[in-house]
Design a protein around this motif. Structure first.
Motif, PDB file in Angstrom:
ATOM      1  N   LEU A  22      12.020  -2.855   3.954  1.00  0.00           N
ATOM      2  CA  LEU A  22      11.108  -3.917   4.383  1.00  0.00           C
ATOM      3  C   LEU A  22       9.740  -3.689   3.749  1.00  0.00           C
ATOM      4  O   LEU A  22       9.324  -2.551   3.534  1.00  0.00           O
ATOM      5  N   HIS A  23       9.046  -4.781   3.459  1.00  0.00           N
ATOM      6  CA  HIS A  23       7.743  -4.666   2.808  1.00  0.00           C
ATOM      7  C   HIS A  23       6.602  -4.500   3.806  1.00  0.00           C
ATOM      8  O   HIS A  23       5.515  -4.050   3.444  1.00  0.00           O
ATOM      9  N   GLY A  24       6.830  -4.909   5.051  1.00  0.00           N
ATOM     10  CA  GLY A  24       5.766  -4.802   6.044  1.00  0.00           C
ATOM     11  C   GLY A  24       6.268  -5.228   7.413  1.00  0.00           C
ATOM     12  O   GLY A  24       7.402  -5.700   7.566  1.00  0.00           O
ATOM     13  N   LYS A  65      -0.531 -15.472   6.740  1.00  0.00           N
ATOM     14  CA  LYS A  65      -0.662 -15.876   5.325  1.00  0.00           C
ATOM     15  C   LYS A  65      -1.394 -14.811   4.523  1.00  0.00           C
ATOM     16  O   LYS A  65      -0.957 -14.434   3.419  1.00  0.00           O
ATOM     17  N   ALA A  66      -2.507 -14.344   5.054  1.00  0.00           N
ATOM     18  CA  ALA A  66      -3.307 -13.348   4.347  1.00  0.00           C
ATOM     19  C   ALA A  66      -2.533 -12.037   4.186  1.00  0.00           C
ATOM     20  O   ALA A  66      -2.600 -11.384   3.151  1.00  0.00           O
ATOM     21  N   PHE A  67      -1.788 -11.671   5.218  1.00  0.00           N
ATOM     22  CA  PHE A  67      -1.013 -10.441   5.179  1.00  0.00           C
ATOM     23  C   PHE A  67       0.105 -10.529   4.144  1.00  0.00           C
ATOM     24  O   PHE A  67       0.291  -9.595   3.354  1.00  0.00           O
ATOM     25  N   ILE A  68       0.834 -11.622   4.141  1.00  0.00           N
ATOM     26  CA  ILE A  68       1.950 -11.803   3.206  1.00  0.00           C
ATOM     27  C   ILE A  68       1.463 -11.697   1.757  1.00  0.00           C
ATOM     28  O   ILE A  68       2.147 -11.147   0.891  1.00  0.00           O
ATOM     29  N   LYS A  69       0.293 -12.225   1.484  1.00  0.00           N
ATOM     30  CA  LYS A  69      -0.242 -12.194   0.121  1.00  0.00           C
ATOM     31  C   LYS A  69      -0.507 -10.756  -0.368  1.00  0.00           C
ATOM     32  O   LYS A  69      -0.577 -10.519  -1.570  1.00  0.00           O
ATOM     33  N   THR A  70      -0.692  -9.834   0.564  1.00  0.00           N
ATOM     34  CA  THR A  70      -0.991  -8.450   0.178  1.00  0.00           C
ATOM     35  C   THR A  70       0.270  -7.626  -0.110  1.00  0.00           C
ATOM     36  O   THR A  70       0.199  -6.524  -0.630  1.00  0.00           O
ATOM     37  N   VAL A 105       1.227  -2.756   8.380  1.00  0.00           N
ATOM     38  CA  VAL A 105       1.485  -3.380   9.682  1.00  0.00           C
ATOM     39  C   VAL A 105       0.373  -4.376  10.003  1.00  0.00           C
ATOM     40  O   VAL A 105      -0.817  -4.035   9.925  1.00  0.00           O
ATOM     41  N   LEU A 106       0.752  -5.585  10.353  1.00  0.00           N
ATOM     42  CA  LEU A 106      -0.210  -6.572  10.836  1.00  0.00           C
ATOM     43  C   LEU A 106      -0.060  -6.668  12.349  1.00  0.00           C
ATOM     44  O   LEU A 106       1.001  -7.047  12.852  1.00  0.00           O
TER      45      LEU A 106
END
Length: 230
Positions: free
Chosen positions: A139-141, A224-229, A200-201
């Motif tokens: 998993l990426h995050g 949205k901001a988290f996914i972009k990272t 982790v968000l």
């Protein structure tokens, strides 16, 4: 009962191109006692979810084995054709093989519902399988929906799932501690390199966001901001 299903509906509505994998609760509630060709059409069905809540010392290992296998199957599912055509494909899993071990199975062991030998065996095959599948289930995050145990109990009572009617606040407090130790405090020992530095968000969902457009907008903005990272 933190609000995952409500949150997933919000994500699906906002990002219809994303692929959502929800927990197969219905499978846990209807485990066929027989699955042979010779079995009659009136096969016996066992509600494993109910069984583990009613007799956790007897059924915790069985349930954690079955639930982990169902999560593993979900993570190994091939990407849908629709997702493959998406420029930036995103998969969201309600829970994963990692939360199965580091939240639920770990907690069952620590409160005495998994015997030490069961916990040892669980960790052995869990580590083996995850190392074998490697990047296929990485998993990426993590999106951590964070709410107080009291708020979760309130939502659990509102949901009214029959199997959960006897769940007490103490159990939810234990699960909350497991989540905090793993995802926030980082004190839980993890055994997979790709997991140790996974971002982790943390999303505060103590507010009832289901009917609050402003709160929904803020949650989506953060996602949205988290996914972009990633």
């Amino acid at each position: 009962a933190v609000g995952k299903s409500t949150f997933e509906r919000l994500l699906s509505k906002t990002f219809p191109e994303w692929q959502m994998a929800t927990e197969p609760v219905s499978k846990w509630q209807q485990v066929l006692a027989s699955n042979t060709r010779e079995a009659s059409s009136s096969q016996n069905v066992g509600n494993l979810l109910q069984m583990v809540y009613q007799e956790p010392s007897r059924w915790s290992y069985t349930f954690q084995t079955f639930s982990c296998m169902s999560r593993l199957k979900a993570q190994l599912e091939p990407l849908s054709e629709k997702l493959l055509k998406t420029q930036e494909p995103v998969q969201i899993f309600e829970r994963s093989v990692y939360s199965d071990r580091y939240i639920f199975a770990k907690n069952q062991f620590e409160i005495g519902y998994l015997a030490e030998i069961e916990w040892t065996i669980y960790q052995d095959w869990h580590t083996f399988l995850l190392e074998e599948f490697g990047d296929r289930i990485a998993l990426h995050g993590f999106l951590y929906l964070q709410a107080t145990p009291e708020k979760c109990l309130e939502r659990l009572r509102q949901r009214g799932r029959p199997e959960e009617k006897d769940i007490q606040l103490e159990y939810l407090e234990q699960l909350h501690t497991q989540h905090e130790n793993w995802l926030v405090k980082k004190t839980t020992e993890v055994h997979f390199e790709n997991l140790k530095n996974a971002p982790v968000l943390v999303l505060d969902v103590n507010s009832d966001f289901e009917d609050d457009p402003a709160e929904q907008e803020e949650l989506i903005r953060k996602v949205k901001a988290f996914i972009k990272t990633l």
